[in-house]
Design an enzyme around this catalytic site. Structure first.
Site, PDB file in Angstrom:
ATOM      1  N   PRO A  11      -1.719   5.453 -13.812  1.00  0.00           N
ATOM      2  CA  PRO A  11      -2.862   5.979 -14.572  1.00  0.00           C
ATOM      3  C   PRO A  11      -4.100   6.660 -14.111  1.00  0.00           C
ATOM      4  CG  PRO A  11      -3.631   4.077 -15.535  1.00  0.00           C
ATOM      5  CD  PRO A  11      -2.467   3.192 -13.642  1.00  0.00           C
ATOM      6  N   THR A  12      -4.766   6.162 -12.785  1.00  0.00           N
ATOM      7  CA  THR A  12      -5.881   7.274 -12.901  1.00  0.00           C
ATOM      8  C   THR A  12      -5.534   7.722 -11.354  1.00  0.00           C
ATOM      9  OG1 THR A  12      -7.180   4.819 -11.649  1.00  0.00           O
ATOM     10  CG2 THR A  12      -7.291   4.936 -13.444  1.00  0.00           C
ATOM     11  N   GLY A  14      -5.056  10.832  -9.212  1.00  0.00           N
ATOM     12  CA  GLY A  14      -4.616  12.442  -8.664  1.00  0.00           C
ATOM     13  C   GLY A  14      -5.511  12.684 -10.262  1.00  0.00           C
ATOM     14  N   ASP A  69      -0.130   6.813  -2.159  1.00  0.00           N
ATOM     15  CA  ASP A  69       0.812   6.385  -0.731  1.00  0.00           C
ATOM     16  C   ASP A  69       0.456   5.078  -1.119  1.00  0.00           C
ATOM     17  OD1 ASP A  69       1.592   8.502  -0.232  1.00  0.00           O
ATOM     18  OD2 ASP A  69       0.362   8.625   1.491  1.00  0.00           O
ATOM     19  N   THR A  71      -0.218   3.222  -4.103  1.00  0.00           N
ATOM     20  CA  THR A  71       1.586   3.098  -5.272  1.00  0.00           C
ATOM     21  C   THR A  71       2.738   2.552  -4.996  1.00  0.00           C
ATOM     22  OG1 THR A  71       0.190   4.340  -7.255  1.00  0.00           O
ATOM     23  CG2 THR A  71       2.236   3.362  -7.440  1.00  0.00           C
ATOM     24  N   ILE A  72       3.031   3.700  -3.847  1.00  0.00           N
ATOM     25  CA  ILE A  72       5.074   4.294  -3.131  1.00  0.00           C
ATOM     26  C   ILE A  72       4.911   2.564  -2.928  1.00  0.00           C
ATOM     27  CG2 ILE A  72       5.913   5.137  -1.670  1.00  0.00           C
ATOM     28  CD1 ILE A  72       4.281   8.106  -2.753  1.00  0.00           C
ATOM     29  N   ASN A  73       3.960   2.567  -1.457  1.00  0.00           N
ATOM     30  CA  ASN A  73       4.231   1.303  -0.729  1.00  0.00           C
ATOM     31  C   ASN A  73       4.502  -0.049  -1.502  1.00  0.00           C
ATOM     32  OD1 ASN A  73       2.317  -0.920   0.335  1.00  0.00           O
ATOM     33  ND2 ASN A  73       3.357  -0.063   2.045  1.00  0.00           N
ATOM     34  N   ASP A 218      17.093   6.838  11.539  1.00  0.00           N
ATOM     35  CA  ASP A 218      17.759   7.076  13.036  1.00  0.00           C
ATOM     36  C   ASP A 218      18.083   5.399  13.299  1.00  0.00           C
ATOM     37  OD1 ASP A 218      15.754   6.735  13.247  1.00  0.00           O
ATOM     38  OD2 ASP A 218      15.660   7.983  15.576  1.00  0.00           O
ATOM     39  N   GLU A 276      -3.578   0.749   4.721  1.00  0.00           N
ATOM     40  CA  GLU A 276      -4.594  -0.406   4.039  1.00  0.00           C
ATOM     41  C   GLU A 276      -4.931  -1.715   4.752  1.00  0.00           C
ATOM     42  OE1 GLU A 276      -6.311  -0.289   1.475  1.00  0.00           O
ATOM     43  OE2 GLU A 276      -5.279   1.580   0.741  1.00  0.00           O
TER      44      GLU A 276
END
Length: 336
Positions: A11-12, A14, A69, A71-73, A218, A276
């Site tokens: 929620p914080t 961007g 990135d 959050t995606i991780n 690949d 990180e």
């Protein structure tokens, strides 16, 4: 039975872009045929990871990572260990958004990013495993890999890519290569190195030419070992990397590898995983081939191989290259 999707959003991130557009984002996934709900991450450790793991075990069909990135991780780390993994989509709203760059997902408009799901274009992509952690973009160690720990979060959000560039310039005078033992698919490098990279995509900190021949499925990492330790040589390599001209430089090792093991000889080597801290070497890295099915903008991949940088980034890169051209390229410390 209806398909279910869970939007896990920061929620914080961007400047709260996801939060402000959440209703429209949920409507997009409903239009795509998913019964969609949302979860706002909390400051608790592994908030996004734990929620992704939970809904994956409950049989959700799609998990959407909405944020930077990090959050995606976390979402990847939540679903990667599962035997049955849900599909995944991303809505970027972070600083550099490396993974969104690689997947050609809009980075400035969260609703347009969500609408990629309406194209129904998916493919199974590789991820990496480092010890017990998973990563989607990069693992690295050595010089400058501590950079993301030192840049204040507010500076990241306001200045983005430029924050890394400026902070990197400050750290360069502290260059100090360390002895490493790196094993990769039957080869070994033993010697001094300023840093190593293991990349899964072509975008590293906003630079899109460091791995110009990257493939997302690949089954191999791109391994880069940077040998020189003096400042002039490193500056010249950085300038070359902006244009993808570093690949054949004798001062680096550039290889494709499925499995890599990094061992320090005397000094500590901290490992950076997707921006990180991920622990210290020794560490073994494995490529998990086509492990997660991801929504992507396949119409723009791979023909649209390089996304144009923002104008201010292009200007900074131009000035940097011009300045470096005035410095003698000293590689006297290069191992033969």
């Amino acid at each position: 039975m209806a398909k279910r999707a869970r939007v896990i959003y920061n929620p914080t991130s961007g400047r709260e872009a996801i939060k402000q557009n959440l209703v429209e984002i949920l409507a997009v996934f409903e239009e795509a045929g998913y019964e969609t709900s949302a979860f706002a991450t909390t400051p608790e450790p592994d908030s996004a990871k734990n929620e992704a793991h939970r809904v994956g075990r409950e049989g959700f069909d799609l998990v959407v990572a909405a944020g930077g990135d990090g959050t995606i991780n976390e979402v990847v780390n939540g679903i990667a260990p599962l035997h049955r993994r849900p599909k995944m989509a991303i809505i970027p709203s972070g600083t550099t958004n490396d993974y969104a760059r690689a997947l050609r997902i809009p980075r400035e408009d969260p609703v347009q990013a969500a609408k990629i799901v309406l194209k129904d274009q998916r493919f199974k992509m590789d991820i990496g495993k480092a010890g017990e952690n998973y990563f989607i973009n990069i693992a690295a160690g050595g010089l400058l890999t501590e950079l993301t720990y030192d840049v204040p979060s507010n500076l990241k959000s306001v200045f983005g890519y430029m924050a890394y560039l400026v902070k990197g310039a400050e750290m360069l005078p502290r260059v100090k290569p360390v002895d490493m033992d790196v094993e990769f698919d039957g080869e070994t490098y033993k010697g001094k190195a300023s840093m190593f990279f293991l990349a899964l995509t072509n975008s590293i900190g906003g630079f899109e030419q460091i791995v110009p021949d990257a493939s997302l499925d690949d089954g191999k990492f791109t391994l880069i070992i940077v040998k020189p330790g003096n400042l002039p040589a490193l500056l010249h390599l950085m300038a070359k990397a902006l244009n993808g001209k570093h690949v054949n430089d004798k001062r680096i090792i550039y290889r494709k590898a499925k499995r890599v093991k990094v061992k320090p000889v005397d000094e500590r080597v901290m490992v950076n995983i997707d921006g990180e801290y991920g622990g210290d070497a020794p560490m073994t890295f494995k490529n998990l081939h086509r492990h997660i099915e991801m929504y992507a903008n396949l119409d723009k991949m791979p023909d649209d191989a390089v996304v144009a940088s923002d104008p201010e980034v292009q200007e900074a890169e131009r000035r940097f290259t011009e300045e470096v051209d005035q410095i003698p390229d000293d590689d006297t410390d290069l191992d033969d």
